[in-house]
Design a protein around this motif. Structure first.
Motif, PDB file in Angstrom:
ATOM      1  N   PRO A  63      -1.634 -18.002   1.826  1.00 15.08           N
ATOM      2  CA  PRO A  63      -1.595 -19.453   2.094  1.00 15.08           C
ATOM      3  C   PRO A  63      -1.661 -20.246   0.788  1.00 15.08           C
ATOM      4  CG  PRO A  63      -3.194 -18.362   3.522  1.00 15.08           C
ATOM      5  CD  PRO A  63      -2.743 -17.341   2.514  1.00 15.08           C
ATOM      6  N   GLU A  64      -0.910 -21.322   0.741  1.00 10.59           N
ATOM      7  CA  GLU A  64      -0.828 -22.119  -0.493  1.00 10.59           C
ATOM      8  C   GLU A  64      -2.177 -22.652  -0.945  1.00 10.59           C
ATOM      9  OE1 GLU A  64       2.218 -24.467  -1.618  1.00 10.59           O
ATOM     10  OE2 GLU A  64       3.764 -23.307  -0.625  1.00 10.59           O
ATOM     11  N   ASP A  65      -3.055 -22.961   0.004  1.00 12.38           N
ATOM     12  CA  ASP A  65      -4.343 -23.545  -0.365  1.00 12.38           C
ATOM     13  C   ASP A  65      -5.423 -22.496  -0.653  1.00 12.38           C
ATOM     14  OD1 ASP A  65      -4.457 -22.718   2.267  1.00 12.38           O
ATOM     15  OD2 ASP A  65      -5.676 -24.411   2.939  1.00 12.38           O
ATOM     16  N   ALA A  66      -5.078 -21.238  -0.587  1.00 13.69           N
ATOM     17  CA  ALA A  66      -6.062 -20.173  -0.820  1.00 13.69           C
ATOM     18  C   ALA A  66      -6.352 -20.025  -2.313  1.00 13.69           C
ATOM     19  CB  ALA A  66      -5.548 -18.849  -0.263  1.00 13.69           C
ATOM     20  N   GLU A  67      -7.616 -19.812  -2.613  1.00 13.07           N
ATOM     21  CA  GLU A  67      -7.997 -19.508  -3.994  1.00 13.07           C
ATOM     22  C   GLU A  67      -7.489 -18.103  -4.298  1.00 13.07           C
ATOM     23  OE1 GLU A  67      -9.364 -21.468  -6.210  1.00 13.07           O
ATOM     24  OE2 GLU A  67      -9.626 -23.120  -4.814  1.00 13.07           O
ATOM     25  N   ARG A  68      -6.884 -17.919  -5.462  1.00 12.73           N
ATOM     26  CA  ARG A  68      -6.304 -16.621  -5.803  1.00 12.73           C
ATOM     27  C   ARG A  68      -6.407 -16.353  -7.294  1.00 12.73           C
ATOM     28  NH1 ARG A  68      -0.385 -17.774  -3.973  1.00 12.73           N
ATOM     29  NH2 ARG A  68      -1.347 -19.372  -2.759  1.00 12.73           N
ATOM     30  N   LEU A  69      -6.419 -15.072  -7.612  1.00 16.12           N
ATOM     31  CA  LEU A  69      -6.480 -14.636  -9.003  1.00 16.12           C
ATOM     32  C   LEU A  69      -5.576 -13.420  -9.158  1.00 16.12           C
ATOM     33  CD1 LEU A  69      -7.908 -14.858 -11.827  1.00 16.12           C
ATOM     34  CD2 LEU A  69      -9.490 -13.121 -10.960  1.00 16.12           C
ATOM     35  N   PRO A  70      -4.581 -13.498 -10.057  1.00 17.08           N
ATOM     36  CA  PRO A  70      -3.750 -12.313 -10.280  1.00 17.08           C
ATOM     37  C   PRO A  70      -4.564 -11.240 -10.985  1.00 17.08           C
ATOM     38  CG  PRO A  70      -3.125 -14.067 -11.796  1.00 17.08           C
ATOM     39  CD  PRO A  70      -4.184 -14.628 -10.889  1.00 17.08           C
ATOM     40  N   VAL A  71      -4.417  -9.999 -10.532  1.00 16.09           N
ATOM     41  CA  VAL A  71      -5.118  -8.879 -11.150  1.00 16.09           C
ATOM     42  C   VAL A  71      -4.124  -7.739 -11.390  1.00 16.09           C
ATOM     43  CG1 VAL A  71      -7.431  -9.398 -10.287  1.00 16.09           C
ATOM     44  CG2 VAL A  71      -5.898  -8.054  -8.883  1.00 16.09           C
ATOM     45  N   PRO A  72      -4.059  -7.274 -12.627  1.00 14.76           N
ATOM     46  CA  PRO A  72      -3.176  -6.136 -12.895  1.00 14.76           C
ATOM     47  C   PRO A  72      -3.851  -4.848 -12.411  1.00 14.76           C
ATOM     48  CG  PRO A  72      -4.297  -6.790 -14.902  1.00 14.76           C
ATOM     49  CD  PRO A  72      -4.714  -7.764 -13.831  1.00 14.76           C
ATOM     50  N   LEU A  73      -3.073  -4.026 -11.728  1.00 10.54           N
ATOM     51  CA  LEU A  73      -3.584  -2.739 -11.257  1.00 10.54           C
ATOM     52  C   LEU A  73      -2.797  -1.625 -11.926  1.00 10.54           C
ATOM     53  CD1 LEU A  73      -3.910  -3.359  -7.396  1.00 10.54           C
ATOM     54  CD2 LEU A  73      -5.657  -3.633  -9.162  1.00 10.54           C
ATOM     55  N   GLY A  74      -3.466  -0.515 -12.175  1.00  8.32           N
ATOM     56  CA  GLY A  74      -2.787   0.664 -12.679  1.00  8.32           C
ATOM     57  C   GLY A  74      -1.906   1.246 -11.579  1.00  8.32           C
ATOM     58  N   ASP A  75      -1.005   2.132 -11.948  1.00  7.34           N
ATOM     59  CA  ASP A  75      -0.087   2.727 -10.977  1.00  7.34           C
ATOM     60  C   ASP A  75      -0.816   3.400  -9.824  1.00  7.34           C
ATOM     61  OD1 ASP A  75       2.094   1.872 -12.433  1.00  7.34           O
ATOM     62  OD2 ASP A  75       2.389   3.799 -13.439  1.00  7.34           O
ATOM     63  N   GLU A  76      -1.866   4.147 -10.150  1.00  8.40           N
ATOM     64  CA  GLU A  76      -2.612   4.873  -9.115  1.00  8.40           C
ATOM     65  C   GLU A  76      -3.369   3.893  -8.214  1.00  8.40           C
ATOM     66  OE1 GLU A  76      -5.759   6.843  -7.130  1.00  8.40           O
ATOM     67  OE2 GLU A  76      -6.215   5.839  -9.006  1.00  8.40           O
ATOM     68  N   GLU A  77      -3.933   2.842  -8.800  1.00 11.08           N
ATOM     69  CA  GLU A  77      -4.640   1.833  -8.015  1.00 11.08           C
ATOM     70  C   GLU A  77      -3.673   1.098  -7.082  1.00 11.08           C
ATOM     71  OE1 GLU A  77      -8.186   0.443 -11.068  1.00 11.08           O
ATOM     72  OE2 GLU A  77      -6.185  -0.407 -11.335  1.00 11.08           O
ATOM     73  N   LEU A  78      -2.502   0.750  -7.607  1.00 12.19           N
ATOM     74  CA  LEU A  78      -1.502   0.064  -6.807  1.00 12.19           C
ATOM     75  C   LEU A  78      -1.009   0.954  -5.669  1.00 12.19           C
ATOM     76  CD1 LEU A  78       0.068  -2.511  -6.377  1.00 12.19           C
ATOM     77  CD2 LEU A  78       1.752  -1.695  -8.038  1.00 12.19           C
ATOM     78  N   SER A  79      -0.856   2.229  -5.948  1.00 12.09           N
ATOM     79  CA  SER A  79      -0.441   3.174  -4.905  1.00 12.09           C
ATOM     80  C   SER A  79      -1.487   3.230  -3.792  1.00 12.09           C
ATOM     81  CB  SER A  79      -0.226   4.557  -5.511  1.00 12.09           C
ATOM     82  OG  SER A  79       0.151   5.474  -4.522  1.00 12.09           O
ATOM     83  N   ARG A  80      -2.777   3.269  -4.162  1.00 14.05           N
ATOM     84  CA  ARG A  80      -3.843   3.286  -3.149  1.00 14.05           C
ATOM     85  C   ARG A  80      -3.847   2.002  -2.334  1.00 14.05           C
ATOM     86  NH1 ARG A  80      -7.847   4.878  -7.411  1.00 14.05           N
ATOM     87  NH2 ARG A  80      -8.745   2.861  -6.919  1.00 14.05           N
ATOM     88  N   LEU A  81      -3.625   0.863  -3.007  1.00 14.78           N
ATOM     89  CA  LEU A  81      -3.590  -0.419  -2.308  1.00 14.78           C
ATOM     90  C   LEU A  81      -2.441  -0.433  -1.305  1.00 14.78           C
ATOM     91  CD1 LEU A  81      -4.294  -3.372  -1.752  1.00 14.78           C
ATOM     92  CD2 LEU A  81      -2.964  -3.985  -3.801  1.00 14.78           C
ATOM     93  N   ARG A  82      -1.280  -0.016  -1.731  1.00 21.18           N
ATOM     94  CA  ARG A  82      -0.128  -0.011  -0.823  1.00 21.18           C
ATOM     95  C   ARG A  82      -0.357   0.931   0.353  1.00 21.18           C
ATOM     96  NH1 ARG A  82       3.960  -0.427  -5.834  1.00 21.18           N
ATOM     97  NH2 ARG A  82       4.312  -2.678  -5.703  1.00 21.18           N
ATOM     98  N   GLN A  83      -1.006   2.037   0.096  1.00 20.91           N
ATOM     99  CA  GLN A  83      -1.281   2.977   1.180  1.00 20.91           C
ATOM    100  C   GLN A  83      -2.257   2.359   2.178  1.00 20.91           C
ATOM    101  OE1 GLN A  83      -2.579   6.841  -0.074  1.00 20.91           O
ATOM    102  NE2 GLN A  83      -1.715   7.772   1.745  1.00 20.91           N
ATOM    103  N   GLN A  84      -3.236   1.610   1.694  1.00 19.62           N
ATOM    104  CA  GLN A  84      -4.211   0.970   2.587  1.00 19.62           C
ATOM    105  C   GLN A  84      -3.599  -0.151   3.406  1.00 19.62           C
ATOM    106  OE1 GLN A  84      -7.455   1.600   3.372  1.00 19.62           O
ATOM    107  NE2 GLN A  84      -7.149   3.489   2.248  1.00 19.62           N
ATOM    108  N   THR A  85      -2.577  -0.821   2.861  1.00 20.06           N
ATOM    109  CA  THR A  85      -1.981  -1.949   3.582  1.00 20.06           C
ATOM    110  C   THR A  85      -0.819  -1.526   4.472  1.00 20.06           C
ATOM    111  OG1 THR A  85      -0.537  -2.485   1.704  1.00 20.06           O
ATOM    112  CG2 THR A  85      -2.666  -3.652   1.841  1.00 20.06           C
ATOM    113  N   ALA A  86      -0.373  -0.295   4.358  1.00 13.98           N
ATOM    114  CA  ALA A  86       0.753   0.189   5.169  1.00 13.98           C
ATOM    115  C   ALA A  86       0.291   0.512   6.586  1.00 13.98           C
ATOM    116  CB  ALA A  86       1.344   1.445   4.530  1.00 13.98           C
ATOM    117  N   PRO A  87       1.210   0.431   7.547  1.00  8.40           N
ATOM    118  CA  PRO A  87       0.870   0.882   8.905  1.00  8.40           C
ATOM    119  C   PRO A  87       0.464   2.352   8.862  1.00  8.40           C
ATOM    120  CG  PRO A  87       2.978  -0.283   8.880  1.00  8.40           C
ATOM    121  CD  PRO A  87       2.565  -0.087   7.453  1.00  8.40           C
ATOM    122  N   PRO A  88      -0.412   2.807   9.756  1.00  7.91           N
ATOM    123  CA  PRO A  88      -0.948   4.171   9.690  1.00  7.91           C
ATOM    124  C   PRO A  88       0.114   5.276   9.592  1.00  7.91           C
ATOM    125  CG  PRO A  88      -2.149   2.910  11.313  1.00  7.91           C
ATOM    126  CD  PRO A  88      -1.012   2.044  10.845  1.00  7.91           C
TER     127      PRO A  88
END
Length: 140
Positions: A63-88
């Motif tokens: 949402p446009e009004d949401a407070e947000r902060l960009p955070v760089p993630l390593g490849d392995e961290e990003l992979s874990r994040l994507r796995q957690q947000t994917a459908p089971p």
């Protein structure tokens, strides 16, 4: 689309956007001064249910009004994040693909060692399921 994931504060909003940072495991960015200061400025703890971590491909849904902060993630961290947000089902298949990749790491070196040890190319192809032409190409 951005290359960074985002920490997003979504107070009082029931959403399926992102995941709590703790669901991804240890993240190096959470210990950085920038993230710690941002959390203090927002008046929230890292374990707050309102705090979500959103992968780069989902940032347009923030949402446009949401407070947000960009955070760089390593490849392995990003992979874990994507796995957690994917459908089971997709997450399960992604894990199988990661397992497959780990099985094929060093494939060429293994095939070359087998050839150097005198295992015939046709036998290597038979044992590994690799194409015979691929195995023979390693001899050149």
């Amino acid at each position: 689309m951005t290359d960074d994931a985002y920490l997003v504060l979504l107070p009082g909003v029931a959403t399926a956007l992102g995941v709590p940072p703790a669901a991804v495991g240890d993240l190096a960015c959470m210990d950085t001064p920038a993230v710690q200061q941002w959390l203090r400025a927002q008046g929230v703890a890292a374990a707050s249910p309102a705090l979500r971590l959103v992968p780069p491909e989902e940032t347009a849904a923030i949402p446009e009004d949401a407070e947000r902060l960009p955070v760089p993630l390593g490849d392995e961290e990003l992979s874990r994040l994507r796995q957690q947000t994917a459908p089971p089902e997709q997450a399960r298949l992604e894990q199988e693909l990661l397992n497959y990749r780990s099985c094929t790491d060093g494939r060429d070196a293994l095939l070359a060692r087998a050839l150097a040890a005198g295992v015939p190319a046709h036998r290597i192809a038979e044992l590994t399921g690799e194409d015979l032409a691929t195995v023979k190409a390693l001899t050149h």
